[in-house]
Design an enzyme around this catalytic site. Sequence first.
Site, PDB file in Angstrom:
ATOM      1  N   ASP A   1      42.490  39.906  34.035  1.00 39.88           N
ATOM      2  CA  ASP A   1      43.116  40.462  35.247  1.00 39.88           C
ATOM      3  C   ASP A   1      44.535  41.008  35.007  1.00 39.88           C
ATOM      4  OD1 ASP A   1      41.200  38.358  35.603  1.00 39.88           O
ATOM      5  OD2 ASP A   1      41.707  38.216  37.732  1.00 39.88           O
TER       6      ASP A   1
ATOM      7  N   HIS B   1      33.424  36.687  37.552  1.00 33.75           N
ATOM      8  CA  HIS B   1      34.702  36.450  38.207  1.00 33.75           C
ATOM      9  C   HIS B   1      34.562  35.218  39.095  1.00 33.75           C
ATOM     10  CE1 HIS B   1      38.619  38.058  39.325  1.00 33.75           C
ATOM     11  NE2 HIS B   1      38.379  37.620  40.546  1.00 33.75           N
TER      12      HIS B   1
ATOM     13  N   HIS C   1      39.587  35.662  36.754  1.00 33.19           N
ATOM     14  CA  HIS C   1      40.025  35.185  38.083  1.00 33.19           C
ATOM     15  C   HIS C   1      41.052  34.059  38.064  1.00 33.19           C
ATOM     16  CE1 HIS C   1      40.054  34.181  42.366  1.00 33.19           C
ATOM     17  NE2 HIS C   1      39.740  32.938  42.070  1.00 33.19           N
TER      18      HIS C   1
ATOM     19  N   HIS D   1      39.519  40.576  44.976  1.00 28.32           N
ATOM     20  CA  HIS D   1      40.536  41.501  45.514  1.00 28.32           C
ATOM     21  C   HIS D   1      40.082  42.958  45.491  1.00 28.32           C
ATOM     22  CE1 HIS D   1      43.617  38.511  46.143  1.00 28.32           C
ATOM     23  NE2 HIS D   1      43.367  38.001  44.942  1.00 28.32           N
TER      24      HIS D   1
END
Length: 271
Positions: free
Chosen positions: A8, A153, A178, A68
């Site tokens: 990420d 994730h 994540h 997200h």
Amino acid sequence: MRILFLGDLVGRSGREAAIAALPALRRTLALDLVLVNAENASHGFGLAPDMAAALFAAGADVLTLGNHSWDRKEIIPYIAQTPRLIRPLNYPPGTPGAGVAEVTLADGRRAVVMNLMGRLFMELLDCPFRAAAEALGRQALGAGAQAIVIDFHAEATSEKMAFAHSFDGKVSLVVGTHTHCPTADAQILPGGTGYQSDLGMCGDYDSVIGMKKEAAVARFWRKVPGEKLQPAEGEATLCGLFVETDDKTGLTRKIAPFRQGGRLQPVMPEG
Ligand SMILES: [Fe+2]
Ligand SMILES: [Fe+2]
């Protein structure tokens, strides 16, 4: 196939470090395929289309997302026309975008990338195990696709490990994303699938999972609404995983963590 998967990207720090480093990494590690989880690239929340374009221009082949995915609404029309930007496959039917991307390399080899999201301590999406099994039913590792990579994730390590063992031998690599903290369990599972529970974030590690630490700490001390969380802006550590797969079987034969810059101990896979 030589593959690098970056965890990420968080905020400007992680995003700009990745964009700056990718062209040289592609060369020095002789990478065939570069994958990046970009769910937090935009100020910690979501991904804007111009940022996605900059990551593709820097050498990312496929961008994955997560919980997200939709924080920046502009991504909704963009994802519909950008097949190499994918969101978790197990969102309900009718969700914009796709959960699987197919990439044909310049030499004709084919890679398939999938993004799925866990359900423990997360939004309740459709079953990721069944969704992956169904999608993998349409792919033949080693024959139709020289590599199949899954970004799972998820929050819980147990769910990530259970997922990876479910598909051991059927895919080249399962990486977790994540949690924004790299795990020290990179390994080749008995069936030949590469695995790491979490890649860690590309971001400033003098933070609470990439967010400025003062406001993030205060949330635990005082249970009243406080300052908004903002991404930490110090130098990013790029965190990810390098693997080399066998084109005939599609399985992983070399696996090595990658860390560069910032506060964490650097680790560079052998070129
Ligand atoms: Fe994230
Ligand atoms: Fe996430």
